[in-house]
Design a protein around this motif. Structure first.
Motif, PDB file in Angstrom:
ATOM      1  N   GLY A  43       0.842  -1.188   0.000  1.00 30.04           N
ATOM      2  CA  GLY A  43       0.000   0.000   0.000  1.00 30.04           C
ATOM      3  C   GLY A  43       0.870   1.227   0.000  1.00 30.04           C
ATOM      4  N   GLU A  44       0.270   2.369  -0.261  1.00 31.28           N
ATOM      5  CA  GLU A  44       1.033   3.608  -0.323  1.00 31.28           C
ATOM      6  C   GLU A  44       1.402   4.086   1.076  1.00 31.28           C
ATOM      7  N   SER A  45       2.235   5.103   1.151  1.00 35.57           N
ATOM      8  CA  SER A  45       2.661   5.645   2.440  1.00 35.57           C
ATOM      9  C   SER A  45       1.454   6.167   3.218  1.00 35.57           C
ATOM     10  N   GLY A  46       1.437   5.870   4.512  1.00 39.09           N
ATOM     11  CA  GLY A  46       0.365   6.348   5.368  1.00 39.09           C
ATOM     12  C   GLY A  46      -0.861   5.469   5.409  1.00 39.09           C
ATOM     13  N   CYS A  47      -0.774   4.257   4.818  1.00 39.35           N
ATOM     14  CA  CYS A  47      -1.963   3.395   4.775  1.00 39.35           C
ATOM     15  C   CYS A  47      -2.132   2.567   6.048  1.00 39.35           C
ATOM     16  N   GLY A  48      -1.123   2.525   6.921  1.00 44.44           N
ATOM     17  CA  GLY A  48      -1.242   1.793   8.178  1.00 44.44           C
ATOM     18  C   GLY A  48      -0.429   0.523   8.257  1.00 44.44           C
ATOM     19  N   LYS A  49       0.289   0.173   7.191  1.00 43.69           N
ATOM     20  CA  LYS A  49       1.011  -1.107   7.196  1.00 43.69           C
ATOM     21  C   LYS A  49       2.176  -1.105   8.184  1.00 43.69           C
ATOM     22  N   THR A  50       2.879   0.003   8.319  1.00 44.38           N
ATOM     23  CA  THR A  50       3.983   0.063   9.286  1.00 44.38           C
ATOM     24  C   THR A  50       3.466  -0.025  10.717  1.00 44.38           C
ATOM     25  N   THR A  51       2.324   0.578  10.987  1.00 40.36           N
ATOM     26  CA  THR A  51       1.723   0.505  12.325  1.00 40.36           C
ATOM     27  C   THR A  51       1.422  -0.939  12.697  1.00 40.36           C
ATOM     28  N   ILE A  52       0.940  -1.727  11.741  1.00 38.72           N
ATOM     29  CA  ILE A  52       0.665  -3.145  11.999  1.00 38.72           C
ATOM     30  C   ILE A  52       1.953  -3.867  12.377  1.00 38.72           C
ATOM     31  N   GLY A  53       3.030  -3.606  11.639  1.00 35.49           N
ATOM     32  CA  GLY A  53       4.311  -4.234  11.943  1.00 35.49           C
ATOM     33  C   GLY A  53       4.833  -3.857  13.314  1.00 35.49           C
ATOM     34  N   ARG A  54       4.686  -2.590  13.685  1.00 34.23           N
ATOM     35  CA  ARG A  54       5.161  -2.128  14.992  1.00 34.23           C
ATOM     36  C   ARG A  54       4.340  -2.739  16.129  1.00 34.23           C
ATOM     37  N   ILE A  55       3.058  -2.953  15.890  1.00 37.53           N
ATOM     38  CA  ILE A  55       2.216  -3.599  16.912  1.00 37.53           C
ATOM     39  C   ILE A  55       2.676  -5.038  17.138  1.00 37.53           C
ATOM     40  N   LEU A  59       6.198  -2.666  19.679  1.00 37.46           N
ATOM     41  CA  LEU A  59       6.631  -1.281  19.779  1.00 37.46           C
ATOM     42  C   LEU A  59       5.465  -0.301  19.784  1.00 37.46           C
ATOM     43  N   GLU A  60       4.264  -0.814  19.593  1.00 35.84           N
ATOM     44  CA  GLU A  60       3.077   0.032  19.554  1.00 35.84           C
ATOM     45  C   GLU A  60       1.933  -0.731  20.203  1.00 35.84           C
ATOM     46  N   THR A  61       1.118  -0.044  20.962  1.00 37.71           N
ATOM     47  CA  THR A  61      -0.066  -0.661  21.547  1.00 37.71           C
ATOM     48  C   THR A  61      -1.212  -0.596  20.531  1.00 37.71           C
ATOM     49  N   ALA A  83       6.637 -10.232  27.220  1.00 38.93           N
ATOM     50  CA  ALA A  83       7.928  -9.804  26.680  1.00 38.93           C
ATOM     51  C   ALA A  83       8.725 -10.977  26.112  1.00 38.93           C
ATOM     52  N   VAL A  84       8.628 -12.140  26.770  1.00 37.27           N
ATOM     53  CA  VAL A  84       9.331 -13.333  26.280  1.00 37.27           C
ATOM     54  C   VAL A  84       8.787 -13.744  24.917  1.00 37.27           C
ATOM     55  N   LEU A  85       7.459 -13.705  24.762  1.00 37.29           N
ATOM     56  CA  LEU A  85       6.868 -14.066  23.474  1.00 37.29           C
ATOM     57  C   LEU A  85       7.219 -13.046  22.393  1.00 37.29           C
ATOM     58  N   LEU A  86       7.165 -11.767  22.748  1.00 37.33           N
ATOM     59  CA  LEU A  86       7.432 -10.725  21.756  1.00 37.33           C
ATOM     60  C   LEU A  86       8.884 -10.722  21.303  1.00 37.33           C
ATOM     61  N   ARG A  87       9.777 -11.290  22.101  1.00 39.64           N
ATOM     62  CA  ARG A  87      11.173 -11.377  21.675  1.00 39.64           C
ATOM     63  C   ARG A  87      11.305 -12.216  20.414  1.00 39.64           C
ATOM     64  N   ARG A  88      10.368 -13.126  20.208  1.00 37.85           N
ATOM     65  CA  ARG A  88      10.422 -14.000  19.043  1.00 37.85           C
ATOM     66  C   ARG A  88      10.031 -13.267  17.761  1.00 37.85           C
ATOM     67  N   VAL A  89       9.542 -12.030  17.901  1.00 36.50           N
ATOM     68  CA  VAL A  89       9.197 -11.208  16.734  1.00 36.50           C
ATOM     69  C   VAL A  89      10.184 -10.053  16.681  1.00 36.50           C
ATOM     70  N   GLN A  90      10.984 -10.005  15.635  1.00 34.15           N
ATOM     71  CA  GLN A  90      12.018  -8.987  15.524  1.00 34.15           C
ATOM     72  C   GLN A  90      11.784  -8.108  14.299  1.00 34.15           C
ATOM     73  N   LEU A  91      11.962  -6.806  14.503  1.00 29.06           N
ATOM     74  CA  LEU A  91      11.730  -5.817  13.453  1.00 29.06           C
ATOM     75  C   LEU A  91      13.019  -5.491  12.709  1.00 29.06           C
ATOM     76  N   ILE A  92      12.957  -5.534  11.376  1.00 29.53           N
ATOM     77  CA  ILE A  92      14.056  -5.055  10.531  1.00 29.53           C
ATOM     78  C   ILE A  92      13.671  -3.657  10.080  1.00 29.53           C
ATOM     79  N   GLN A  93      14.370  -2.663  10.604  1.00 29.69           N
ATOM     80  CA  GLN A  93      13.975  -1.280  10.358  1.00 29.69           C
ATOM     81  C   GLN A  93      14.195  -0.868   8.909  1.00 29.69           C
ATOM     82  N   GLN A  94      13.417   0.139   8.506  1.00 27.53           N
ATOM     83  CA  GLN A  94      13.480   0.634   7.137  1.00 27.53           C
ATOM     84  C   GLN A  94      14.790   1.362   6.854  1.00 27.53           C
ATOM     85  N   VAL A 176       9.785  -9.057  10.981  1.00 29.50           N
ATOM     86  CA  VAL A 176       8.931  -8.024  10.406  1.00 29.50           C
ATOM     87  C   VAL A 176       9.835  -7.092   9.609  1.00 29.50           C
ATOM     88  N   ALA A 177       9.798  -7.231   8.294  1.00 34.18           N
ATOM     89  CA  ALA A 177      10.671  -6.444   7.416  1.00 34.18           C
ATOM     90  C   ALA A 177       9.890  -5.239   6.909  1.00 34.18           C
TER      91      ALA A 177
END
Length: 333
Positions: A43-55, A59-61, A83-94, A176-177
């Motif tokens: 999707g284009e910039s600002g569509c919400g896809k990055t917010t989903i990845g951060r959640i 990194l985002e509630t 926190a232990v479970l979330l460690r298994r999900v790692q973000l590759i920053q843009q 999460v790339a």
């Protein structure tokens, strides 16, 4: 591995979550990421896809909905267990230029998370250095050539591989790339995309690939699911090749029509290029189609009733999908 149900995220405005200027970045989004699978959000910039990845990366509630990991609802878990479970999900920053501390060497950047793992396992410094060399070799870098360098001494492609190596230090189950190749040279992108694909195949690591580049999404997750998102809502999803080869929603068609033609043989035309109206500002009304103000095929019904996702394996939210297009705006307009 991960199941997301009716996820919503609203950023408050000056009058709070219920104010007219509040922004609903994610609106009723549901999907799942299987073990070793690939899911792409385009999707284009600002569509919400990055917010989903951060959640998903913690990194985002989120405002509403459920995020279930290995059958456990994250919102119902104690903070430490979550926190232990979330460690298994790692973000590759843009942006690999800002993701790394310029005042710390690559060795320092990668050993910090390894020290935490070593303490939990009762491992010594020799294990830390062995693991450091191991993850650098996994991402195609010579450890002795990079570990004592600072980020500014490396190329963009090397920095992006360092960011991926840092994510791998904690043995993640999901990567999460987020636009993982948008900040590096075109000549280096294929190498990073191939690396993500190899990690999936070799270690069964799931990948959530967030991008506006359809070709990259197809390369990384050709056997996975593709979700097209517009203003926080999923407008189409299905198998990656099915969505690309047989798009039904006008927005999906517009995204695909913007892909450059390299052969030089095709001529632009109504079937090749989907002209969109001027970008619509503000939050779309809940009762209407969010894409209607820009859609060249919109009918009065689109402004009166929000379309729901229809279909089975290939779903789309449109009153007038491809086979029902009745109005085509000339390219000159």
């Amino acid at each position: 591995m991960i199941e997301v149900r009716h996820l919503e995220k609203t950023f408050p405005g000056t009058r709070g979550l219920l104010g007219h200027d509040a922004i609903k970045a994610v609106n009723d989004v549901s999907f799942h990421i299987p073990d070793g699978g690939a899911v792409s959000f385009i999707g284009e910039s600002g569509c919400g896809k990055t917010t989903i990845g951060r959640i998903l990366a913690g990194l985002e509630t989120y405002t509403a909905g459920e995020v279930v990991m290995d059958g456990q609802n994250l919102a119902q878990l104690p903070r430490r267990q979550r926190a232990v479970l979330l460690r298994r999900v790692q973000l590759i920053q843009q942006d690999p230029y800002q993701a790394l501390n310029p005042a710390r060497t690559i060795e320092q950047a990668l050993t910090d998370p390894l020290k935490v793992i070593a303490k939990e396992r009762g491992a010594d410094k020799a294990w830390i250095m062995h693991r450091l060399h191991e993850v650098l070799e996994l991402v195609g870098l010579d450890p002795d050539a990079v570990i004592y360098k600072y980020p500014h001494m490396l190329s963009g492609g090397q920095r992006q591989r360092i960011v991926i190596a840092r994510a791998l230090t904690v043995d993640p189950s999901v990567l999460v790339a987020d636009e993982a190749v948008s900040m590096i040279d075109v000549s280096l992108r294929l190498g990073v995309l191939k690396l993500l694909r190899d990690l999936r195949e070799r270690f069964k690591i799931s990948v959530l690939f967030i991008t506006h580049d359809v070709a990259s999404a197809r390369y990384v997750g050709d056997d996975g699911q593709m979700f097209v998102i517009y203003k926080g809502r999923i407008v189409e999803h299905g198998l990656t090749d099915e969505v690309i080869l047989h798009p039904q929603h006008p927005y999906t068609q517009a995204l695909l029509s913007a892909v450059p033609v390299l052969k030089g043989l095709e001529e632009p035309g109504p079937d090749r290029y989907i002209p969109l109206k001027e970008f619509g500002h503000g939050q779309p009304p809940e009762h209407a189609c969010a894409f209607a103000p820009r859609c060249p095929y919109a009918q009065p019904l689109c402004g009166q009733e929000k379309p729901e996702l229809v279909g089975t394996a290939h779903q789309y939210a449109c009153h007038y999908p491809k086979e029902r297009h009745v109005v085509a705006v000339p390219l000159s307009e």
